[in-house]
Write a protein that holds these residues in place. Structure first.
Motif, PDB file in Angstrom:
ATOM      1  N   VAL A 285       7.940  -4.598  -3.205  1.00  0.00           N
ATOM      2  CA  VAL A 285       8.740  -5.533  -4.007  1.00  0.00           C
ATOM      3  C   VAL A 285       9.833  -4.786  -4.778  1.00  0.00           C
ATOM      4  O   VAL A 285      10.941  -5.289  -4.944  1.00  0.00           O
ATOM      5  N   ASP A 286       9.525  -3.579  -5.238  1.00  0.00           N
ATOM      6  CA  ASP A 286      10.513  -2.776  -5.948  1.00  0.00           C
ATOM      7  C   ASP A 286      11.644  -2.366  -5.006  1.00  0.00           C
ATOM      8  O   ASP A 286      12.828  -2.443  -5.364  1.00  0.00           O
ATOM      9  N   LEU A 287      11.276  -1.935  -3.817  1.00  0.00           N
ATOM     10  CA  LEU A 287      12.283  -1.542  -2.825  1.00  0.00           C
ATOM     11  C   LEU A 287      13.188  -2.724  -2.475  1.00  0.00           C
ATOM     12  O   LEU A 287      14.407  -2.580  -2.380  1.00  0.00           O
ATOM     13  N   ALA A 288      12.596  -3.898  -2.320  1.00  0.00           N
ATOM     14  CA  ALA A 288      13.372  -5.095  -1.977  1.00  0.00           C
ATOM     15  C   ALA A 288      14.325  -5.489  -3.103  1.00  0.00           C
ATOM     16  O   ALA A 288      15.461  -5.910  -2.845  1.00  0.00           O
ATOM     17  N   ASP A 289      13.883  -5.319  -4.354  1.00  0.00           N
ATOM     18  CA  ASP A 289      14.701  -5.716  -5.499  1.00  0.00           C
ATOM     19  C   ASP A 289      15.686  -4.641  -5.939  1.00  0.00           C
ATOM     20  O   ASP A 289      16.604  -4.924  -6.711  1.00  0.00           O
ATOM     21  N   GLY A 290      15.478  -3.400  -5.503  1.00  0.00           N
ATOM     22  CA  GLY A 290      16.397  -2.321  -5.841  1.00  0.00           C
ATOM     23  C   GLY A 290      16.114  -1.647  -7.167  1.00  0.00           C
ATOM     24  O   GLY A 290      16.950  -0.878  -7.660  1.00  0.00           O
ATOM     25  N   PHE A 291      14.952  -1.892  -7.754  1.00  0.00           N
ATOM     26  CA  PHE A 291      14.551  -1.235  -8.991  1.00  0.00           C
ATOM     27  C   PHE A 291      13.032  -1.307  -9.101  1.00  0.00           C
ATOM     28  O   PHE A 291      12.387  -2.095  -8.421  1.00  0.00           O
ATOM     29  N   ILE A 292      12.470  -0.461  -9.982  1.00  0.00           N
ATOM     30  CA  ILE A 292      11.027  -0.429 -10.178  1.00  0.00           C
ATOM     31  C   ILE A 292      10.667  -1.352 -11.334  1.00  0.00           C
ATOM     32  O   ILE A 292      11.205  -1.229 -12.436  1.00  0.00           O
TER      33      ILE A 292
END
Length: 112
Positions: free
Chosen positions: A26-33
């Motif tokens: 989900v972090d990779l998809a959203d572009g942030f942790i």
């Protein structure tokens, strides 16, 4: 101020091995942790990790993350901490297991 990240065991193992992470899918998809405050962490666990066993809770001091940490509106308009770069292993102050009890994750009583 401490913020928290919930890791699945393979995600934590990858961070330990590589020394840094860009986060979960989900972090990779959203572009942030995605992180949570102490007040937000239980709801995050219930919403995104319901019934999952083998989770770890990691604590990170916001000061260590500098200007790459942004407070952005998310669930219900609440401001959530988001890291716009990889998280380094040495930035994690401590971890603890999040055991399941009665279908809910047990968080440390002294989270601040």
């Amino acid at each position: 101020m401490l913020i928290y990240k919930i890791f699945r065991a393979p995600e934590w193992a990858e961070l330990e091995l590589a020394g840094e992470t860009r986060g979960a899918p989900v972090d990779l998809a959203d572009g942030f942790i995605h992180f949570s405050t102490a007040e937000q962490a239980r709801e995050t666990a219930a919403k995104h990790f319901a019934g999952e066993d083998g989770l770890l809770l990691a604590a990170i001091d916001t000061e260590a993350l500098g200007g790459d940490l942004k407070w952005e509106p998310a669930r219900g308009g609440q401001l959530f901490p988001h890291l716009h770069r990889p998280l380094k292993r040495e930035e994690v102050l401590w971890t603890t297991k999040l055991p399941l009890a009665g279908g809910r994750h047990e968080f440390p009583k002294d989270m601040t």
